[in-house]
Design a protein around this motif. Structure first.
Motif, PDB file in Angstrom:
ATOM      1  N   SER A 298      -2.234 -10.056  -3.244  1.00 56.83           N
ATOM      2  CA  SER A 298      -2.127  -8.144  -2.399  1.00 56.83           C
ATOM      3  C   SER A 298      -3.235  -8.077  -1.116  1.00 56.83           C
TER       4      SER A 298
ATOM      5  N   ILE B 151      -4.974  -4.408   0.632  1.00 52.74           N
ATOM      6  CA  ILE B 151      -5.255  -2.359   1.520  1.00 52.74           C
ATOM      7  C   ILE B 151      -4.806  -2.847   2.751  1.00 52.74           C
ATOM      8  N   LYS B 152      -4.460  -2.125   2.822  1.00 54.67           N
ATOM      9  CA  LYS B 152      -3.989  -1.367   4.316  1.00 54.67           C
ATOM     10  C   LYS B 152      -4.635  -0.488   5.036  1.00 54.67           C
TER      11      LYS B 152
ATOM     12  N   PHE C 284      -5.999  -9.809   1.079  1.00 53.07           N
ATOM     13  CA  PHE C 284      -6.161  -9.911   2.423  1.00 53.07           C
ATOM     14  C   PHE C 284      -5.651  -8.430   2.687  1.00 53.07           C
TER      15      PHE C 284
ATOM     16  N   TYR D  92       9.433  -2.931   7.667  1.00 52.22           N
ATOM     17  CA  TYR D  92       7.795  -3.520   7.096  1.00 52.22           C
ATOM     18  C   TYR D  92       8.243  -4.813   6.258  1.00 52.22           C
TER      19      TYR D  92
ATOM     20  N   PRO E  34      -0.504  -8.135  -7.957  1.00 53.46           N
ATOM     21  CA  PRO E  34      -1.085  -6.276  -7.774  1.00 53.46           C
ATOM     22  C   PRO E  34      -0.729  -5.098  -6.977  1.00 53.46           C
ATOM     23  N   VAL E  35       0.055  -4.484  -7.338  1.00 59.50           N
ATOM     24  CA  VAL E  35       0.803  -3.454  -6.868  1.00 59.50           C
ATOM     25  C   VAL E  35       0.541  -2.038  -7.450  1.00 59.50           C
TER      26      VAL E  35
ATOM     27  N   ASP F  42       3.788   2.687  -6.365  1.00 60.07           N
ATOM     28  CA  ASP F  42       4.729   2.632  -5.093  1.00 60.07           C
ATOM     29  C   ASP F  42       5.255   1.559  -4.443  1.00 60.07           C
ATOM     30  N   GLN F  43       4.571   0.077  -4.836  1.00 59.85           N
ATOM     31  CA  GLN F  43       5.341  -0.963  -4.371  1.00 59.85           C
ATOM     32  C   GLN F  43       6.102  -1.350  -4.732  1.00 59.85           C
TER      33      GLN F  43
ATOM     34  N   ARG G  70      -1.211   4.675 -10.724  1.00 58.47           N
ATOM     35  CA  ARG G  70      -0.060   6.187 -10.053  1.00 58.47           C
ATOM     36  C   ARG G  70      -0.743   7.281  -9.535  1.00 58.47           C
ATOM     37  N   ILE G  71      -2.117   6.842  -9.054  1.00 58.82           N
ATOM     38  CA  ILE G  71      -3.259   8.180  -9.267  1.00 58.82           C
ATOM     39  C   ILE G  71      -2.384   9.406  -8.323  1.00 58.82           C
TER      40      ILE G  71
HETATM   41  P1  TYM Z   1      -1.666   0.601   0.401  1.00 54.37           P
HETATM   42  O1  TYM Z   1      -2.270  -0.051   1.676  1.00 54.37           O
HETATM   43  O2  TYM Z   1      -0.548   1.632   1.131  1.00 54.37           O
HETATM   44  O3  TYM Z   1      -1.879   0.919  -0.359  1.00 54.37           O
HETATM   45  C1  TYM Z   1      -3.030  -0.305  -1.190  1.00 54.37           C
HETATM   46  C2  TYM Z   1      -2.881  -0.333  -2.997  1.00 54.37           C
HETATM   47  O4  TYM Z   1      -2.972   0.223  -2.914  1.00 54.37           O
HETATM   48  C3  TYM Z   1      -2.023   1.145  -4.280  1.00 54.37           C
HETATM   49  N1  TYM Z   1      -2.364   2.481  -4.045  1.00 54.37           N
HETATM   50  C4  TYM Z   1      -1.794   3.213  -4.652  1.00 54.37           C
HETATM   51  N2  TYM Z   1      -1.714   3.475  -6.215  1.00 54.37           N
HETATM   52  C5  TYM Z   1      -2.244   3.737  -8.010  1.00 54.37           C
HETATM   53  N3  TYM Z   1      -2.265   5.555  -6.453  1.00 54.37           N
HETATM   54  C6  TYM Z   1      -2.211   5.804  -5.797  1.00 54.37           C
HETATM   55  N4  TYM Z   1      -2.158   7.213  -5.704  1.00 54.37           N
HETATM   56  C7  TYM Z   1      -2.575   4.762  -4.945  1.00 54.37           C
HETATM   57  N5  TYM Z   1      -1.954   4.965  -3.339  1.00 54.37           N
HETATM   58  C8  TYM Z   1      -2.258   3.256  -2.613  1.00 54.37           C
HETATM   59  C9  TYM Z   1      -1.415   0.722  -3.378  1.00 54.37           C
HETATM   60  O5  TYM Z   1       0.974   1.037  -4.336  1.00 54.37           O
HETATM   61  C10 TYM Z   1      -0.804  -0.469  -2.879  1.00 54.37           C
HETATM   62  O6  TYM Z   1      -1.441  -1.580  -4.168  1.00 54.37           O
HETATM   63  N6  TYM Z   1       2.446  -2.441   1.407  1.00 54.37           N
HETATM   64  C11 TYM Z   1       1.461  -2.230   0.705  1.00 54.37           C
HETATM   65  C12 TYM Z   1       0.048  -3.328   2.257  1.00 54.37           C
HETATM   66  C13 TYM Z   1       1.379  -4.938   1.721  1.00 54.37           C
HETATM   67  C14 TYM Z   1       0.779  -5.224   0.549  1.00 54.37           C
HETATM   68  C15 TYM Z   1       1.703  -6.856   0.867  1.00 54.37           C
HETATM   69  C16 TYM Z   1       0.757  -5.465  -0.704  1.00 54.37           C
HETATM   70  C17 TYM Z   1       1.231  -5.331   2.545  1.00 54.37           C
HETATM   71  N7  TYM Z   1       1.386  -6.832   2.578  1.00 54.37           N
HETATM   72  C18 TYM Z   1       1.824  -7.832   0.128  1.00 54.37           C
HETATM   73  C19 TYM Z   1       0.970  -6.334  -1.917  1.00 54.37           C
HETATM   74  C20 TYM Z   1       1.108  -7.901  -1.238  1.00 54.37           C
HETATM   75  C21 TYM Z   1       0.847  -0.996   1.002  1.00 54.37           C
HETATM   76  O7  TYM Z   1       1.100  -0.531   2.234  1.00 54.37           O
HETATM   77  O8  TYM Z   1      -0.238  -0.840   0.651  1.00 54.37           O
END
Ligand code: TYM
Length: 328
Positions: free
Chosen positions: A6, A8-9, A38, A125, A142-143, A146-147, A182-183
């Protein structure tokens, strides 16, 4: 074998939403799973990024991984763009993804809505995200909530590929925390907490000072009922605050409800700010020690080398299955 991937961007300053949905569960999972964490910088550039900021934020996320407690002896930590197999398998997964299914992705709709120059990479993407996961034969991802849709598409693409070219990829399961995935914004519990909200009081950043955190929670919306009760249907704003409290204190929701029974919101919000500050202060301190250190560079270098070994094995397998000429 249970393997996790998993990330975080590095596209904005990290807020406590990413902590609840991702960073906090990452730390817990490294004990039980073989973990790959990563920094998806190739995903960050699907929308315009200032090069200097991208550079710094990529290091920031890596420093937060370590500061929060991810141990590089247990988990592999690396930057996506340093492992070329991601871009390459990403292309191959694009050949499997259909325009119709990419078009249904709500994140694409949200991010492209009202914009003129939307990059084609923003559209494709999810195929790159599928590649990230499948390269490591990850069984668990773990995500935050929103993912979820991207994970469903990853599973569809893996299945399509395996059916067409023979068993190549493991089928990944999303792991979505019941608490913290989901914060929502402190100004509006209908919107995800996000740095892109122009109202700075709507989010708490991992690097916010104690005074700022206190101010933001003091301003957080609640309701007119004056009871600290967890009920997303009837009391979404208060439920969001209780959930943040639970994530940062590690306590069950019921314990928190009981503690504030018969009390109004003032004391609860003050305590909530202190609970968050108490957890963030040591993370912030370690972050500052690490972010410009040699140690961080070393961890990322070693991580990229270890990740590349695993990733290139899967890439060769996928290319062979598809009929590419390989000499391995
Ligand atoms: P990203 O970078 O937007 O967010 C990283 C992780 O944090 C979670 N997240 C949240 N969880 C709860 N409440 C919130 N308000 C909140 N904001 C963000 C996201 O769900 C995420 O798990 N596409 C992904 C990055 C990615 C990735 C992957 C993740 C690229 N390749 C492979 C897992 C596996 C993203 O944009 O997350």
């Amino acid at each position: 074998m249970k393997r996790v991937l998993s990330g975080i961007k590095p596209s904005g300053e990290l807020n406590i939403g990413g902590f609840g949905g991702a960073l906090n569960p990452f730390v817990a999972m490294q004990e039980e799973y073989e973990c790959y964490f990563f920094i998806p910088d190739l995903h960050a550039v699907t929308v315009s990024q200032d090069p200097r900021e991208l550079f710094q934020r990529s290091k920031d996320i890596a420093a937060f991984y370590l500061a929060a407690g991810i141990d590089p002896r247990k988990a592999v930590i690396f930057i996506q763009s340093q492992v070329a197999a991601h871009a390459e398998l990403g292309w191959l997964m694009e050949t499997q993804a259909h325009v119709g299914e990419l078009n249904r992705m709500t994140q694409f709709k949200e991010k492209s809505d009202g914009r003129e120059a939307v990059s084609s990479a923003l559209f494709t993407y999810p195929a790159l995200m599928a590649a990230d996961i499948l390269l490591y034969q990850a069984t668990h991802v773990p995500v935050g909530d929103d993912q979820k849709q991207h994970l469903e598409l990853t599973r569809d693409l893996a299945e399509r590929f395996n059916n067409r070219f023979g068993p190549t990829f493991a089928m990944p399961e999303p792991i979505i925390q019941t608490i913290g995935s989901r914060i929502m914004g402190l100004d509006d519990p209908a919107k995800k907490m996000s740095k892109s909200n122009p109202n700075v009081s709507s989010y708490v950043l991992m690097l916010d000072s104690p005074e700022t955190i206190r101010k933001k929670f003091a301003r957080a919306v609640t309701d007119s009922e004056m009871s600290v009760r967890y009920d997303w249907e009837l009391k979404p704003a208060v439920s969001n605050l209780i959930e943040i409290y639970a994530v940062f204190s590690g306590e069950p929701i019921e314990t928190i409800e009981r503690r504030y029974e018969g009390q109004g919101y003032g004391g609860f919000k003050k305590d909530l700010a202190e609970v968050v500050i108490e957890k963030l202060i040591p993370i912030q301190q370690r972050y500052h020690e690490i972010v410009h250190s040699e140690e961080l560079t070393r961890v990322l270098k070693e991580g990229a080398a270890r990740a590349a070994e695993v990733a290139s094995e899967t890439l060769v397998k996928a290319k062979k299955a598809m009929g590419f000429v390989t000499f391995e």
